[in-house]
Enzyme design. Sequence first.
Site, mmCIF file in Angstrom:
data_model
loop_
_atom_site.group_PDB
_atom_site.id
_atom_site.type_symbol
_atom_site.label_atom_id
_atom_site.label_comp_id
_atom_site.label_asym_id
_atom_site.label_seq_id
_atom_site.Cartn_x
_atom_site.Cartn_y
_atom_site.Cartn_z
ATOM 1 N N GLU A 77 2.648 -10.217 4.246
ATOM 2 C CA GLU A 77 1.464 -9.488 4.743
ATOM 3 C C GLU A 77 0.177 -10.278 4.483
ATOM 4 O O GLU A 77 -0.909 -9.705 4.462
ATOM 5 C CB GLU A 77 1.368 -8.101 4.090
ATOM 6 C CG GLU A 77 2.536 -7.164 4.361
ATOM 7 C CD GLU A 77 2.640 -6.679 5.824
ATOM 8 O OE1 GLU A 77 1.804 -7.082 6.649
ATOM 9 O OE2 GLU A 77 3.575 -5.922 6.105
ATOM 10 N N HIS A 111 -1.295 -3.370 -0.948
ATOM 11 C CA HIS A 111 -0.488 -2.680 0.071
ATOM 12 C C HIS A 111 0.755 -2.145 -0.628
ATOM 13 O O HIS A 111 1.397 -2.869 -1.407
ATOM 14 C CB HIS A 111 -0.085 -3.631 1.205
ATOM 15 C CG HIS A 111 1.098 -3.112 1.965
ATOM 16 N ND1 HIS A 111 1.055 -1.907 2.636
ATOM 17 C CD2 HIS A 111 2.355 -3.585 2.123
ATOM 18 C CE1 HIS A 111 2.250 -1.687 3.179
ATOM 19 N NE2 HIS A 111 3.056 -2.676 2.874
ATOM 20 N N HIS A 133 4.054 1.328 -0.712
ATOM 21 C CA HIS A 133 4.871 2.277 0.056
ATOM 22 C C HIS A 133 5.007 3.618 -0.687
ATOM 23 O O HIS A 133 6.119 3.968 -1.111
ATOM 24 C CB HIS A 133 6.280 1.696 0.277
ATOM 25 C CG HIS A 133 6.330 0.403 1.034
ATOM 26 N ND1 HIS A 133 7.467 -0.374 1.135
ATOM 27 C CD2 HIS A 133 5.383 -0.249 1.756
ATOM 28 C CE1 HIS A 133 7.225 -1.448 1.875
ATOM 29 N NE2 HIS A 133 5.960 -1.405 2.254
ATOM 30 N N GLU A 141 -10.217 16.603 -5.702
ATOM 31 C CA GLU A 141 -10.832 15.340 -6.139
ATOM 32 C C GLU A 141 -10.975 14.331 -4.996
ATOM 33 O O GLU A 141 -11.710 13.347 -5.117
ATOM 34 C CB GLU A 141 -9.957 14.679 -7.220
ATOM 35 C CG GLU A 141 -9.986 15.374 -8.553
ATOM 36 C CD GLU A 141 -11.345 15.271 -9.223
ATOM 37 O OE1 GLU A 141 -11.782 14.145 -9.486
ATOM 38 O OE2 GLU A 141 -11.973 16.315 -9.442
ATOM 39 N N HIS A 143 5.034 3.560 7.309
ATOM 40 C CA HIS A 143 5.212 2.346 6.491
ATOM 41 C C HIS A 143 4.535 2.431 5.124
ATOM 42 O O HIS A 143 5.174 2.188 4.102
ATOM 43 C CB HIS A 143 4.690 1.140 7.301
ATOM 44 C CG HIS A 143 4.805 -0.176 6.603
ATOM 45 N ND1 HIS A 143 4.795 -1.385 7.267
ATOM 46 C CD2 HIS A 143 4.908 -0.499 5.285
ATOM 47 C CE1 HIS A 143 4.918 -2.366 6.387
ATOM 48 N NE2 HIS A 143 4.979 -1.860 5.186
#
Length: 268
Positions: free
Chosen positions: A111, A135, A137, A166, A207
């Site tokens: 990525e 990044h 998952h 919050e 994703h």
Amino acid sequence: MQKLIEEIKKTSSDMARRGWAESNGGNISLRLNKDQFALFDGYSPKSESFPLPVSMPEIAGERFLVTGTGRFLRNIELFPEKNTGVIELDSQGASYRLLWGYEPQGAPTSELPAHLLSHCSIKKKTNNQSFAFIHTHPTNLIALTYAVANLDTKSLSKLLWQSHAECIVVFPAGVEFLPWIMAGSMDLGRATADAISLRNLVIWQYHGICGCGRNLDEAFGRIDVAEKAAEICLKVMAAGGAKQTLTDEQLRAIAANFRCEVDQRLFE
Ligand code: 2HA
Ligand code: ZN
């Protein structure tokens, strides 16, 4: 050096223990600040120059600590020099070389386009005050992109804000929703960089999520709060749906109380 490595060890282990980083899932990059940058002065390049798919003059000459492609975040705490590396961009931002890491050999995350293009946006929008991009998952956020019909940036931001009081304080600009795009692609990289110039969190449909922050703790914290809200939201749905929720007036009052600059368009 030890302090820098300890930071990425802590973040990657937290991500793995949360269940956000199965197998080689998830990746981290940290643009090195002045002190961290200087740690690698005098290191001779360990690799040839690899061209970047587009030139990124905004981050020319910068150094980044980046997790490795195919490597498991859960293993960083055991072998940081194998699972992470430090890369340096050339003076045009057109290519990079490896200075340290990915032992015995390896390369940055698949990525990388999303990371580096996003760092261009983040550096610009924060006036060079933010350095971290993650990044990952997270299960509940991903599940939400299947469970809710007609998601877009406005509806998803509102749903998360309403699911946990919050949220509007932690991400007052909301979350940007990106419909599915191929993992690792330049298209995903460009879309993410555009999205992160508007908001600090970007959801990749089916994703995962990306988040930025001044440091790894801030980026991690933003994702953690969004994931908690997604978990609450799914539990509420499983319990038969919300019987009441935070009103627009209450959300605005929370934001005003904590002096947060809300994206008002998300209320329209
Ligand atoms: O590094 O998470 O999106 C593996 C991934 C790709
Ligand atoms: Zn991923």
